[in-house]
Design a protein around this motif. Structure first.
Motif, short mmCIF file in Angstrom:
data_model
loop_
_atom_site.label_atom_id
_atom_site.label_comp_id
_atom_site.label_asym_id
_atom_site.label_seq_id
_atom_site.Cartn_x
_atom_site.Cartn_y
_atom_site.Cartn_z
N ALA A 127 0.82 -1.21 0.00
CA ALA A 127 0.00 0.00 0.00
C ALA A 127 0.85 1.26 0.00
N ALA A 128 2.10 1.13 0.40
CA ALA A 128 2.99 2.29 0.47
C ALA A 128 4.43 1.84 0.22
N VAL A 129 5.27 2.81 -0.12
CA VAL A 129 6.71 2.59 -0.31
C VAL A 129 7.43 3.65 0.51
N TRP A 130 8.54 3.28 1.14
CA TRP A 130 9.27 4.25 1.95
C TRP A 130 10.76 3.97 1.88
N GLY A 131 11.54 4.96 2.29
CA GLY A 131 12.98 4.81 2.30
C GLY A 131 13.65 6.10 2.71
N GLU A 132 14.96 6.02 3.03
CA GLU A 132 15.74 7.19 3.40
C GLU A 132 16.82 7.39 2.34
N CYS A 133 16.88 8.63 1.83
CA CYS A 133 17.78 8.94 0.71
C CYS A 133 18.90 9.86 1.17
N ARG A 134 20.13 9.47 0.86
CA ARG A 134 21.30 10.29 1.22
C ARG A 134 21.32 11.55 0.35
N GLY A 135 21.38 12.70 0.99
CA GLY A 135 21.42 13.96 0.29
C GLY A 135 22.69 14.73 0.59
N SER A 136 22.63 16.05 0.42
CA SER A 136 23.82 16.87 0.63
C SER A 136 24.09 17.11 2.12
N GLY A 137 23.09 16.96 2.98
CA GLY A 137 23.26 17.18 4.41
C GLY A 137 23.66 15.90 5.14
N SER A 138 23.82 16.04 6.44
CA SER A 138 24.22 14.89 7.25
C SER A 138 23.06 13.94 7.54
N THR A 139 21.83 14.46 7.46
CA THR A 139 20.65 13.65 7.74
C THR A 139 19.98 13.24 6.44
N PRO A 140 19.73 11.97 6.23
CA PRO A 140 19.07 11.55 4.98
C PRO A 140 17.62 12.03 4.93
N TYR A 141 17.14 12.20 3.72
CA TYR A 141 15.75 12.60 3.52
C TYR A 141 14.85 11.38 3.67
N ARG A 142 13.79 11.55 4.46
CA ARG A 142 12.82 10.49 4.64
C ARG A 142 11.69 10.66 3.63
N THR A 143 11.49 9.64 2.80
CA THR A 143 10.54 9.72 1.68
C THR A 143 9.56 8.57 1.77
N ALA A 144 8.29 8.87 1.57
CA ALA A 144 7.25 7.84 1.57
C ALA A 144 6.21 8.18 0.52
N VAL A 145 5.64 7.15 -0.08
CA VAL A 145 4.59 7.31 -1.08
C VAL A 145 3.46 6.36 -0.75
N GLU A 146 2.26 6.90 -0.59
CA GLU A 146 1.05 6.08 -0.45
C GLU A 146 0.54 5.83 -1.86
N LEU A 147 0.43 4.57 -2.25
CA LEU A 147 0.26 4.20 -3.66
C LEU A 147 -1.15 4.35 -4.19
#
Length: 437
Positions: A40-60
């Motif tokens: 029903a959803a997809v999620w993950g943490e993406c490494r970006g330019s900062g020290s904290t990864p971006y938290r991304t989620a999609v409700e399908l």
């Protein structure tokens, strides 16, 4: 097994070309960690330019997006990249339970949906507000009738006393008749030869709005919709629904004026029920930098409940319960009409709804023809002009390329100004969208 979206499906959600290009950078597993999906959803943490990864989620199902990045585009490049990663390889996004931060977002969305479905807390107050608005709309429609009659009485060619319609449109906004306001604003841009026609149709609508309680239920619902009344989706889905296997005939995404200071993007998706044969139109809107939240690729089949907005010719619908994910549709093109049958079908629709500009139509065995005065579709017996104002020139050449001079099946909107093609099927080939995402 879970059926994952195609790359074309994912990229159709992008708000612009730059987002589609940037998404490719995040479509591999390298920048991602903690990815997962529960169907029903997809999620993950993406490494970006900062020290904290971006938290991304999609409700399908909707779809809906959440990302902690500062982008003002929806979906952002990280959400698109995550979807590309999920659609490309099941091993890169394993099945599992949502991460805590993703579960909190998903639970909050569900709570808001449940709260909206409960309806107004004070039915009596809601009834009083509805009665007050009805009185204001009736008064505004009556004033519009007088304004139109005054313009005709002075003569359409006499502009000495005819100021811009913007002031009248503002009066319709004050009267809570936003639909009338939109139609009034369009009058200033019309050529002289079309004024009397549009004045007459607008006068008819304003007259109907002052006598809406005397009209048959279906026609009354049509008038209210065109005047500017809207229906709550949750309330609509609580009423009668139609369950069917809905074939996605095509879609079109285009900018639409949303007000004085911003532009909206509108996505229109047309469906046809396999058992009922009913057409359905889904609408979704996106603000600047945001793609409309509606993802149904052409040629797919979705089994779902549809709740139709009431009207003399019910067409617009809202998706209710879905029974699975969209599946590949039949290999053969959908059944359609001859040009003569399409003309007769539109005439029948207009008899029910006199303000209807067009009706979704599938034409069979037609060939696109380029003439000095414009484009046409012909089946060898009858010919219909193409409404080039609604279709860009490259799309028409794409249609000609799909045809290669041979008959094909074309879906689009047929109306008094001609036919606006949306999708084409050539023999033995998958459907080709003509307008693009």
């Amino acid at each position: 097994m879970e059926e994952r979206w195609s790359t074309e499906h994912v990229l159709s959600l992008a708000p612009d070309a730059a987002s589609r290009k940037a998404a490719g950078t995040f479509s591999s597993s390298a920048p991602w960690s903690g990815t997962g999906t529960d169907g029903a959803a997809v999620w993950g943490e993406c490494r970006g330019s900062g020290s904290t990864p971006y938290r991304t989620a999609v409700e399908l199902a909707t779809p809906a997006y959440r990302c902690s990045c500062p982008s003002r585009k929806f979906p952002c490049k990280h959400a698109l990249g995550l979807l590309l990663l999920w659609s490309g390889s099941a091993g890169d996004v394993p099945a599992g339970e949502p991460a805590d931060w993703a579960a909190q977002w998903l639970d909050a969305r569900e709570e808001r949906a449940e709260k909206a479905a409960k309806g107004p807390a004070d039915p009596a107050a809601a009834r009083r507000r509805a009665e007050d608005r009805a009185a204001r709309v009736t008064a505004g429609a009556a004033e519009l009738r007088l304004r139109l009659a005054d313009r005709v009485r002075h003569g359409l060619a006499d502009q000495s006393t005819a100021g811009p319609w913007e002031e009248v449109a503002a009066r319709m906004v004050d009267a809570k008749a936003s639909g009338l306001a939109t139609l009034v604003r369009e009058l200033d841009a019309l050529p002289q030869e079309r004024l009397l026609e549009e004045y007459a149709m607008l006068h008819l609508l304003a007259t109907a709005a002052t006598r809406v309680d005397e009209l048959p239920d279906g026609l009354a619902a049509t008038v209210r919709s065109r005047v500017g009344y809207t229906l709550d989706t949750a309330g609509l889905l609580a009423g009668p629904t139609v369950r069917d296997r809905w074939l996605v005939l095509g879609s079109r995404t285009a900018p639409m004026e949303g007000g004085a200071d911003e532009r909206l993007t509108t996505r229109r998706v047309w469906l046809r029920g396999a058992k009922t044969g009913r057409p359905a139109l889904l609408l979704a809107f996106g603000r600047p930098g945001q793609s409309p939240d509606l993802a149904l690729p052409t040629g797919r089949v979705l089994e779902a409940d549809m709740a139709f907005h009431p009207g003399a010719r019910p067409l617009r619908a809202a998706v209710g319960t879905r029974y699975g994910t969209p599946e590949p549709g039949p290999a053969e093109p959908p059944a359609g009409l001859t040009v003569a049958e399409a003309v007769a079908g539109y005439g029948t629709a207009v008899a029910d709804d006199p303000w209807l500009d067009s009706w979704p139509t599938v034409l069979t065995d037609v060939v696109p023809v380029r003439a000095p005065e414009g484009w046409y579709l012909t089946d060898g017996h009858h010919t219909v002009p193409v409404r080039t104002s609604s279709v860009p020139e490259p799309a028409l050449w794409r249609l000609a390329a799909v045809s290669t001079g041979r008959p094909l099946t074309v879906f689009g909107e047929y109306g008094h100004q001609g036919f606006a093609p949306v999708t084409a099927w050539a023999s033995g080939r998958p459907p080709v969208g003509l307008t693009g995402p």
